[in-house]
Write an enzyme that holds these catalytic residues in place. Structure first.
Site, PDB file in Angstrom:
ATOM      1  CG  ASP A   1      -1.806   1.230   1.314  1.00  9.44           C
ATOM      2  OD1 ASP A   1      -2.272   1.685   0.256  1.00  9.44           O
ATOM      3  OD2 ASP A   1      -2.024   1.754   2.413  1.00  9.44           O
ATOM      4  CB  SER A   2       0.163   4.771  -0.616  1.00  6.51           C
ATOM      5  OG  SER A   2      -1.032   4.791   0.131  1.00  6.51           O
TER       6      SER A   2
ATOM      7  CE1 TYR B   1       2.616   5.528  -3.349  1.00  6.08           C
ATOM      8  CE2 TYR B   1       1.431   3.615  -4.193  1.00  6.08           C
ATOM      9  CZ  TYR B   1       2.594   4.177  -3.713  1.00  6.08           C
ATOM     10  OH  TYR B   1       3.725   3.412  -3.610  1.00  6.08           O
ATOM     11  N   GLY B   2      -3.098   8.943  -3.697  1.00  5.00           N
ATOM     12  CA  GLY B   2      -4.435   9.307  -4.170  1.00  5.00           C
ATOM     13  C   GLY B   2      -4.548  10.586  -4.972  1.00  5.00           C
TER      14      GLY B   2
ATOM     15  CB  CYS C   1      -3.004   0.779  -2.448  1.00  6.95           C
ATOM     16  SG  CYS C   1      -3.087   2.514  -2.905  1.00  6.95           S
ATOM     17  CG  ASN C   2      -9.413   1.087  -2.710  1.00  6.42           C
ATOM     18  OD1 ASN C   2     -10.364   0.471  -3.168  1.00  6.42           O
ATOM     19  ND2 ASN C   2      -9.050   0.966  -1.448  1.00  6.42           N
ATOM     20  CB  THR C   3      -4.661   5.115  -5.403  1.00  2.67           C
ATOM     21  OG1 THR C   3      -5.522   5.777  -4.474  1.00  2.67           O
ATOM     22  CG2 THR C   3      -4.201   6.078  -6.463  1.00  2.67           C
TER      23      THR C   3
ATOM     24  CD  GLU D   1      -1.823   8.292   7.450  1.00  2.54           C
ATOM     25  OE1 GLU D   1      -0.781   8.436   8.111  1.00  2.54           O
ATOM     26  OE2 GLU D   1      -1.985   7.386   6.610  1.00  2.54           O
TER      27      GLU D   1
ATOM     28  CB  CYS E   1      -9.872   5.084   0.336  1.00  2.00           C
ATOM     29  SG  CYS E   1      -8.334   5.659   1.098  1.00  2.00           S
ATOM     30  CB  THR E   2      -6.638   0.734   2.253  1.00  2.00           C
ATOM     31  OG1 THR E   2      -5.715   1.731   1.831  1.00  2.00           O
ATOM     32  CG2 THR E   2      -6.740  -0.349   1.215  1.00  2.00           C
ATOM     33  CG  HIS E   3      -6.164   5.721   5.088  1.00  2.00           C
ATOM     34  ND1 HIS E   3      -5.338   5.215   4.121  1.00  2.00           N
ATOM     35  CD2 HIS E   3      -5.363   6.330   6.004  1.00  2.00           C
ATOM     36  CE1 HIS E   3      -4.086   5.525   4.419  1.00  2.00           C
ATOM     37  NE2 HIS E   3      -4.070   6.197   5.562  1.00  2.00           N
TER      38      HIS E   3
END
Ligand code: DGL
Length: 271
Positions: free
Chosen positions: A15-16, A47-48, A78-80, A157, A189-191
């Protein structure tokens, strides 16, 4: 079923930054005996907001780095990166590569009742149109509404999972979704799984939240089983973590995503 001497090799996940750990958590839950090498590109997150060209270059470099750990498959958590680089990775590397878009899109298409699905994601993921393509490939009658929510990543974050500010921002972003009367919302989005509480409160109980982490873990299991690559062991797999920036910061925040503390975080230096 074919067997293979690569069964003991780890699964590579990248992932980013930290978000992909939500996928690792589900892989551990469903495949506790597998070894995992996680690569978080913390020096180059986010990355987004970046271009396809840049994301493809990063993703290639990371898969190259993961191959040094003899990974038996790669999960693009990572979705992006899944939106912009998955096809290139599949073409260029000779190992199974799985992204997070298709499993989430399939799940949403399966659970929507009114055929109105919302997607929230980073700007690059929304711009790529991948979710809409994959959902309508499952069922062309589904109407997809997408919304980029760039402020969610820094809020997560920061650990503001249920902060008043997070509620205000979520209400603003999701206004359009509510108007469209979607009944299913993809957390693209993974967040975002860390904001499930807020998103559920804002969207209301009738809207199902789809987080692809569980579907991805189940697909990893199936892919490994069909290619004879499941690890046969009675001892739990080891997880290693590689980051491209200061490991201490990653260690400190990782438990929020993973639900448990981690050690064994190394720094990768680009050459
Ligand atoms: N991991 C990214 C994703 O799932 C979000 C964070 C970023 O922008 O890098 O799209």
């Amino acid at each position: 079923m074919p067997t293979n001497n690569r069964t003991q090799n780890p699964i590579g996940v990248f992932d980013s930054g930290l978000g992909g750990l939500t996928v690792v958590k589900e892989i551990i839950r469903h495949l506790p005996f597998e070894q995992i090498v996680y690569f978080g590109d913390t020096a180059r997150v986010p990355y987004g907001t970046k271009s396809a060209e840049t994301i493809i270059r990063y993703a290639r470099e990371i898969v190259g780095a993961l191959l040094k750990y003899k990974v038996k498959m790669v999960v693009v958590a990572c979705n992006t990166a899944s939106s912009l680089a998955l096809d290139v990775l599949k073409k260029e590397f000779d190992l199974p590569v799985l992204g997070v878009i298709e499993p989430g899109a399939r799940k949403a298409a399966a659970v929507t009742r009114n055929k109105k699905v919302g997607v929230i994601a980073t700007s690059s993921t929304v711009k790529s149109g991948r979710y809409a393509d994959k959902i309508t490939a499952c069922d062309k009658k589904i109407a997809v509404t997408s919304m980029a929510c760039p402020l969610f990543v820094p809020l997560v974050e920061e650990g503001w999972f249920a902060h008043e500010v997070t509620y205000r921002i979520a209400r603003e972003y999701l206004k359009g979704m509510k108007k469209k009367k979607i009944d299913t919302l993809i957390l693209g989005c993974t967040h975002y799984p860390l904001l499930k509480g807020v998103l559920h409160d804002v969207m209301g109980p009738r809207v199902q939240l789809v987080d692809s982490a569980r579907e991805v873990a189940l697909e990893v299991k199936e892919m490994l089983a069909t290619s004879g690559l499941l690890r046969a062991s009675s001892s739990r797999g080891r997880q290693r973590f590689i980051v491209t920036d200061e490991p201490k910061q990653f260690e400190r925040l990782a438990s929020r995503f993973l639900g448990e503390g981690i050690k064994d975080v190394r720094r990768h230096i680009y050459v």
